[in-house]
Scaffold this active site. Structure first.
Site, PDB file in Angstrom:
ATOM      1  N   LEU A 205      44.074  23.378  16.705  1.00  8.93           N
ATOM      2  CA  LEU A 205      44.784  24.833  17.015  1.00  8.93           C
ATOM      3  C   LEU A 205      46.233  24.798  16.806  1.00  8.93           C
ATOM      4  O   LEU A 205      46.584  23.584  17.231  1.00  8.93           O
ATOM      5  CB  LEU A 205      44.477  25.288  18.671  1.00  8.93           C
ATOM      6  CG  LEU A 205      42.933  25.420  18.838  1.00  8.93           C
ATOM      7  CD1 LEU A 205      42.719  25.652  20.265  1.00  8.93           C
ATOM      8  CD2 LEU A 205      42.326  26.658  18.118  1.00  8.93           C
ATOM      9  N   ASP A 235      47.504  31.389  29.584  1.00  5.52           N
ATOM     10  CA  ASP A 235      47.935  31.009  28.447  1.00  5.52           C
ATOM     11  C   ASP A 235      46.853  30.036  27.506  1.00  5.52           C
ATOM     12  O   ASP A 235      46.656  29.004  27.898  1.00  5.52           O
ATOM     13  CB  ASP A 235      49.048  30.263  28.108  1.00  5.52           C
ATOM     14  CG  ASP A 235      50.313  31.310  28.685  1.00  5.52           C
ATOM     15  OD1 ASP A 235      50.247  32.576  28.644  1.00  5.52           O
ATOM     16  OD2 ASP A 235      51.190  30.649  29.302  1.00  5.52           O
ATOM     17  N   LEU A 236      46.223  30.860  26.748  1.00  4.72           N
ATOM     18  CA  LEU A 236      45.071  30.122  25.856  1.00  4.72           C
ATOM     19  C   LEU A 236      45.374  28.974  25.367  1.00  4.72           C
ATOM     20  O   LEU A 236      46.259  28.711  24.362  1.00  4.72           O
ATOM     21  CB  LEU A 236      44.339  31.117  24.896  1.00  4.72           C
ATOM     22  CG  LEU A 236      43.190  30.223  24.060  1.00  4.72           C
ATOM     23  CD1 LEU A 236      41.834  30.311  25.044  1.00  4.72           C
ATOM     24  CD2 LEU A 236      42.781  31.401  22.920  1.00  4.72           C
ATOM     25  N   ASP A 237      44.682  27.692  25.717  1.00  4.53           N
ATOM     26  CA  ASP A 237      44.787  26.290  25.133  1.00  4.53           C
ATOM     27  C   ASP A 237      46.331  25.906  25.090  1.00  4.53           C
ATOM     28  O   ASP A 237      46.596  25.041  24.511  1.00  4.53           O
ATOM     29  CB  ASP A 237      44.420  25.932  23.673  1.00  4.53           C
ATOM     30  CG  ASP A 237      42.834  26.450  23.797  1.00  4.53           C
ATOM     31  OD1 ASP A 237      42.257  26.107  24.727  1.00  4.53           O
ATOM     32  OD2 ASP A 237      42.218  27.031  22.662  1.00  4.53           O
ATOM     33  N   GLU A 238      47.064  26.283  26.243  1.00  3.53           N
ATOM     34  CA  GLU A 238      48.394  25.923  26.366  1.00  3.53           C
ATOM     35  C   GLU A 238      48.976  25.206  27.708  1.00  3.53           C
ATOM     36  O   GLU A 238      49.969  25.332  28.052  1.00  3.53           O
ATOM     37  CB  GLU A 238      49.453  27.024  25.998  1.00  3.53           C
ATOM     38  CG  GLU A 238      49.250  27.389  24.636  1.00  3.53           C
ATOM     39  CD  GLU A 238      50.238  28.409  24.028  1.00  3.53           C
ATOM     40  OE1 GLU A 238      51.115  28.859  25.173  1.00  3.53           O
ATOM     41  OE2 GLU A 238      50.139  29.436  23.022  1.00  3.53           O
TER      42      GLU A 238
END
Length: 293
Positions: A205, A235-238
């Site tokens: 990603l 926060d998606l994948d953060e």
């Protein structure tokens, strides 16, 4: 005289703390422990030059019964807490952390965590497996863990997350692990469980989003594959990263081999992140983590 192997071990505890960085913190904390007759068996500390905060993890053997020793330490820490504005936590070393594992259809991370837990390599008590598909119910049953099928659609997402919270609360779970759970948690749920949800994903990603990322990586001729384990936020994948690992590949690898290598990296990375969390080795430092390995 040799130690009596039948004698009970001295109860051992892990103390984690953070506070604004200033001189005297280690001296004050170790003085409290020494005043109780405690013995420090492991100690690590870090002062963040970015946030100006101090982080410390201490394992200590305390005399007396487990409850007496812990209560005495909590009472004795009160003065230090006020003086240094400490945020702290105390837990028994090796206590199995009640954990819910969430899955979809891929079995590699779930199987690895359950195997390690059964073998005594992870200090977890897996109290439930929750799947938005029924595919892995048999695997959970094999390990003797209750499986809950909680399907999720766009229309039923609020009800599904309410059921997840009910399972977490009814089982007393203190940790939720997304073991390749292919659903996005709502902002509300992320806030509710902040600091207690760990995710794993491949490290492609944002270059390779969506389905079949390893096949996308093959098409682009990647030279490294990897995985990232992190705390879940809105926060998606953060979220704050706990652990990452990469493995070098070359043009001879086909998509199936990349998938196999990627799944192996994901298993190892997630297991380490879960272990460090359960052993109280991970402290949040803003958007970063301090990991005392």
């Amino acid at each position: 005289m040799a130690n009596d192997p039948a004698a009970p071990a001295t109860p051992e505890w892990v103390l984690t703390l953070s506070c604004p960085d200033r001189p005297g913190i280690v001296h004050a904390v170790s003085g409290v422990i020494a005043g109780l007759g405690g013995n420090i068996t492991e100690s690590q500390q870090f002062g963040s030059p970015v946030t100006g905060r101090f982080y410390m993890r201490v394992q200590v053997a305390l005399p007396g019964t487990p409850d007496d020793g812990a209560d005495a330490l909590r009472d004795a820490l009160a003065r230090v807490v006020a003086e240094f504005d400490l945020t702290w936590d105390l837990d028994r070393v090796g206590r199995a952390v009640p954990t819910v594992i969430m899955v979809s259809k891929e079995a590699h991370c779930l199987n690895d965590l359950l195997f390690r837990q059964r073998a005594g390599d992870l200090p977890l008590d897996v109290v439930a497996v929750v799947g938005n598909h029924p595919d892995l119910a048999g695997l959970a049953t094999f390990y003797g863990v209750p499986f809950h099928h909680v399907p999720v659609t766009r229309d039923t997402k609020p009800e599904a997350e309410a059921e997840l919270l009910r399972i977490v609360e009814s089982t007393g779970a203190e940790l939720v692990v997304l073991a390749r759970y292919m659903q996005i948690l709502s902002d509300e749920l992320c806030v509710r469980l902040a600091g207690h949800v760990i995710n794993i994903h491949h490290s492609f990603l944002p270059s390779f989003k969506g389905a079949r990322p390893y096949h996308q990586a093959f098409e682009r001729g990647v030279k490294l594959i990897g995985a990232t384990s992190h705390y879940v936020t809105g926060d998606l994948d953060e979220g704050p990263i706990i652990e990452q690992e990469v493995e070098r590949v070359d043009h001879t690898r086909n998509p199936a081999e990349l998938v196999a290598l990627g799944q192996d990296v994901e298993r190892r990375t997630l297991a380490r992140a879960v272990r460090w969390h359960a052993e109280h080795r991970v402290l949040l430092d803003g958007l970063r983590t301090v990991v005392f390995r």
